[in-house]
Design a protein around this motif. Structure first.
Motif, short mmCIF file in Angstrom:
data_model
loop_
_atom_site.label_atom_id
_atom_site.label_comp_id
_atom_site.label_asym_id
_atom_site.label_seq_id
_atom_site.Cartn_x
_atom_site.Cartn_y
_atom_site.Cartn_z
N ASP A 51 31.74 31.27 43.27
CA ASP A 51 33.05 31.06 43.89
C ASP A 51 34.17 31.21 42.87
OD1 ASP A 51 32.53 28.79 42.47
OD2 ASP A 51 33.01 27.39 44.08
N VAL A 73 36.44 33.69 41.02
CA VAL A 73 36.90 35.07 41.14
C VAL A 73 36.88 35.77 39.79
CG1 VAL A 73 39.39 34.66 40.89
CG2 VAL A 73 38.58 36.51 42.34
N GLY A 87 41.51 38.14 39.43
CA GLY A 87 42.21 37.62 40.60
C GLY A 87 43.25 38.53 41.20
N SER A 88 43.30 39.79 40.78
CA SER A 88 44.27 40.69 41.40
C SER A 88 43.67 42.07 41.60
CB SER A 88 45.55 40.79 40.56
OG SER A 88 45.30 41.45 39.35
N SER A 121 40.85 36.30 46.16
CA SER A 121 40.22 34.97 46.11
C SER A 121 38.85 35.06 46.78
CB SER A 121 41.09 33.93 46.82
OG SER A 121 41.26 34.26 48.18
N GLU A 125 35.55 32.60 48.55
CA GLU A 125 34.93 31.36 49.01
C GLU A 125 33.44 31.68 49.15
OE1 GLU A 125 36.63 30.49 52.80
OE2 GLU A 125 38.67 30.67 52.05
N THR A 128 38.84 37.52 49.90
CA THR A 128 40.12 37.70 50.58
C THR A 128 41.12 38.36 49.64
OG1 THR A 128 39.72 35.71 51.88
CG2 THR A 128 41.97 36.51 51.80
N THR A 171 40.09 40.70 54.59
CA THR A 171 38.88 40.03 54.12
C THR A 171 37.64 40.90 54.25
OG1 THR A 171 38.43 39.02 56.26
CG2 THR A 171 39.79 37.76 54.73
#
Length: 135
Positions: free
Chosen positions: A73, A75, A81-82, A91, A93, A102, A121
C-alpha cells in the motif's frame, strides 16, 4: 512636359479597414467553434499520462506480489506518487489479496478541469473506471 496626373490613374494596393474587420470576424467565429473541440482533445490526450502511471503501477504491484506474497500500500514501492508528466497524483489502497490504484488530477494543473475524469482508477482485476475516461 506633361501635366501632373491626378491619383485616379494610380493603382491602389492594400486592404480597406472594412475588409480587415470582416476577416477578423471570420477568424473569431472559427476560433469559437474550434477551441472547445481542441480543449476536449487536449484533455483526452493528457489522460494518457494517467493511463501510463496506472498501468506501470499495476505492473510494479504484481512484481511486488511475486516477491513478497502480498500487495503493497506504499505508492513509493510502485514508482512514486505522480504520473510521468505530472498531471496526476497516484495513490494506492491494498489488502493482502487486492489493490486499487487511483490517479487524481492535480488541482494546480489544467487537467483538473477535465469534467468526469479527474479521478481514474485501475484495480487488481484490471477493471478500469470510469469507462469513458479509458477511451
Amino acid at each position: 512636359m506633361k501635366p501632373s496626373q491626378s491619383g485616379s490613374n494610380r493603382s491602389q494596393k492594400g486592404y480597406t479597414l472594412g475588409e480587415l474587420m470582416i476577416v477578423l470576424v471570420i477568424i473569431g467565429i472559427l476560433s469559437s467553434i474550434v477551441y472547445p473541440s481542441y480543449s476536449q482533445y487536449m484533455f483526452e490526450t493528457r489522460r494518457s499520462d494517467a493511463w501510463v502511471a496506472l498501468t506501470n503501477a499495476a505492473a510494479a504491484q504484481e512484481r511486488w506480489y511475486s516477491v513478497n506474497f502480498r500487495f503493497t500500500d506504499a505508492v513509493v514501492n510502485l514508482g512514486g506518487g505522480s504520473s510521468p508528466e505530472g498531471f496526476y497524483a497516484i495513490s494506492v489502497e491494498s489488502s493482502s489479496t487486492s489493490y486499487r490504484i487511483t490517479a487524481t488530477a492535480i488541482d494546480t494543473k489544467v487537467q483538473a478541469s477535465d469534467t468526469g475524469c479527474t479521478v481514474i482508477t485501475l484495480d487488481h482485476l484490471g477493471i478500469q473506471s470510469p469507462n469513458d475516461c479509458w477511451k
